[in-house]
Scaffold this active site. Structure first.
Site, PDB file in Angstrom:
ATOM      1  CE  LYS A   1      -2.273  -1.274   3.707  1.00  0.00           C
ATOM      2  NZ  LYS A   1      -1.954  -2.713   3.799  1.00  0.00           N
ATOM      3  CB  THR A   2       3.601   2.426   2.185  1.00  0.00           C
ATOM      4  OG1 THR A   2       2.845   2.326   3.387  1.00  0.00           O
ATOM      5  CG2 THR A   2       4.507   3.648   2.262  1.00  0.00           C
TER       6      THR A   2
ATOM      7  CD  GLU B   1      -0.175   3.539   3.074  1.00  0.00           C
ATOM      8  OE1 GLU B   1      -0.415   2.572   3.828  1.00  0.00           O
ATOM      9  OE2 GLU B   1       0.925   4.114   3.037  1.00  0.00           O
TER      10      GLU B   1
END
Length: 459
Positions: free
Chosen positions: A122-123, A166
């Site tokens: 996600k990051t 996110e």
């Protein structure tokens, strides 16, 4: 649920304001002229930054921090009803929202909101898309779960309709989000202190996908076995990406350059497009990049900005981050804390020039280590040398069911080279004595294991 009127700033208090996500939301509200206060267990650079911007932050959490002028309180999943500040808010009947509920309300202020979800990546993927937005100069608002050099932190407040964040599945927090575009990178078994197993996790992602409007789009990894369950009965548009040519966006002619960075030819709907050059390694980052190219295309961003953004994106902090060189030993730090992520890191490391690969792994939470014990051992045995340090408890208490030295023993049984160390100092001394010229040293985990590399490098 309490609804914020963003045209009428109020006093908002954050319990645990120093967290990477909480601090970002506090910063957004500060820039919207809200009065912000908060508390955290310890001081940090993040806390100091918020104070410099006008926030009032108390170190230590106690009921006295909850003053009568507070209009709204924000808390995270790590805060429970036995927390002194939480209990004081209940007693004073102050409205409360979770971190995710606040983020969801902020997101609703943007026409083109993108929520990046998935068990892994996600990051990095949020950072990739952020980099493309910056290249295209669309003045986005960004909330990312790591430090991104191009925005000088983990948050950027823009003045356009573009918003990217996110979306984490833990405690079903992303169910509070109603974006225009959702990305699902992958679905894997994790956070088993909350979820009962993979079936419940798949259902959680499905619920997240149902939050999309009919004119919204789900950008989803088409290679997932659970794709039918995640996408069933959706009324939004669905766009797939992945390594297989059955997807709308997929790569061909994949190559790694001499630094291990990945390059490929983009194919869309079966038609070859431009050559994509990544400034990072790992096949998983090819799939990550496909998802953001698809999102940028949907938003009408010229492909040249997507290519330029990906070419200059060198990774978010703690994602296979080059920390420096200790003599002729390259020191890398990586956030991997799940067996799937560890295998991806090993693949990336294998494509990076090296003699031998050393990894110092700090398991993250007792629940995860116990539930995925065999998977961890299998993933870690592939490194040339594995050094285990104590499990990072995070939000948990020691159950006594698992210990890092148990993992070291199991890796050795599987044919790997693993050792347990009871302190960071002993690890550092061992590495200084045993690392050889051109070795690759990776500190790995979601806790504070990165301090070992920084100590060795004198940072």
């Amino acid at each position: 649920m309490y609804q914020i009127d963003f045209t009428k700033p109020i006093h908002v208090h954050f319990i645990g304001i120093g967290g990477i996500s909480m601090s970002g939301l506090a910063e957004i509200l500060l820039k919207e002229n809200f009065k912000i206060s908060g508390s955290d267990a310890k001081s940090s650079d993040i806390v100091d930054r918020l104070i410099s911007m006008g926030a009032i932050v108390n170190i230590g959490q106690c009921a006295a921090n909850i003053t009568d002028d507070i209009d709204l309180v924000i808390y995270t999943a790590a805060i429970h009803d036995d927390n002194a500040e939480f209990a004081a808010c209940v007693a004073k009947q102050i409205p409360m929202l979770t971190r995710a509920q606040l983020l969801g309300q902020i997101m609703n202020n943007y026409k083109y909101s993108v929520a990046v979800s998935g068990t892994h990546g996600k990051t990095t993927t949020t950072s990739m898309l952020s980099q493309i937005f910056m290249e295209a100069d669309v003045d986005p608002t960004i909330s990312v779960g790591g430090i991104l050099d191009s925005i000088g932190g983990n948050i950027r407040v823009g003045k356009s309709d573009y918003f990217v964040t996110e979306a984490c599945e833990y405690t079903n927090s992303f169910h509070a989000f109603y974006p225009y575009i959702s990305i699902i990178l992958n679905v894997d078994a994790d956070h088993l202190d909350f979820f009962s197993g993979i079936d419940e996790i798949i259902e959680s992602f499905h619920t997240f996908a149902t939050n999309l409007p009919d004119n919204g789009t789900l950008i989803v990894n088409g290679d997932m076995d659970c794709l039918p369950q995640v996408t069933r009965e959706l009324t939004c548009n669905i766009l797939t990406f992945g390594l297989n040519d059955t997807n709308r966006y997929y790569p061909t002619d994949i190559e790694a350059d001499e630094k291990g960075h990945m390059n490929y030819t983009l194919v869309v709907d079966g038609i070859p497009q431009e050559r994509v050059h990544l400034n990072i390694g790992g096949t998983h980052n090819i799939t990550n990049s496909l998802s953001v190219i698809a999102a940028a295309d949907l938003l009408g961003i010229d492909r040249e900005y997507s290519l330029a953004g990906l070419a200059c994106f060198g990774g978010a902090h703690r994602r296979f981050e080059l920390k420096g060189n200790l003599g002729n030993v390259t020191v890398i730090d990586d956030y991997a804390h799940h067996p799937t992520e560890i295998k991806a890191t090993l693949t990336t490391a294998s494509n990076t020039p090296h003699h031998e690969i050393w990894v110092v792994f700090q398991p993250h939470t007792y629940t995860r280590t116990h539930a995925l014990f065999e998977e961890f051992a299998d993933a870690l045995k592939g490194f040339d040398h594995v050094l285990l340090v104590d499990i990072y408890a995070a939000r948990e208490k020691d159950t006594g069911l698992v210990h890092a030295k148990d993992l070291a023993t199991r890796i050795t049984e599987l044919g790997g080279d693993a050792r347990y160390f009871s302190s960071f100092d002993t690890v550092e001394n061992y590495l200084l004595l045993n690392c050889q010229q051109n070795d690759l040293l990776i500190t790995m985990g979601a806790g504070d294991v990165y301090l070992i590399g920084e100590e060795l490098l004198g940072k």
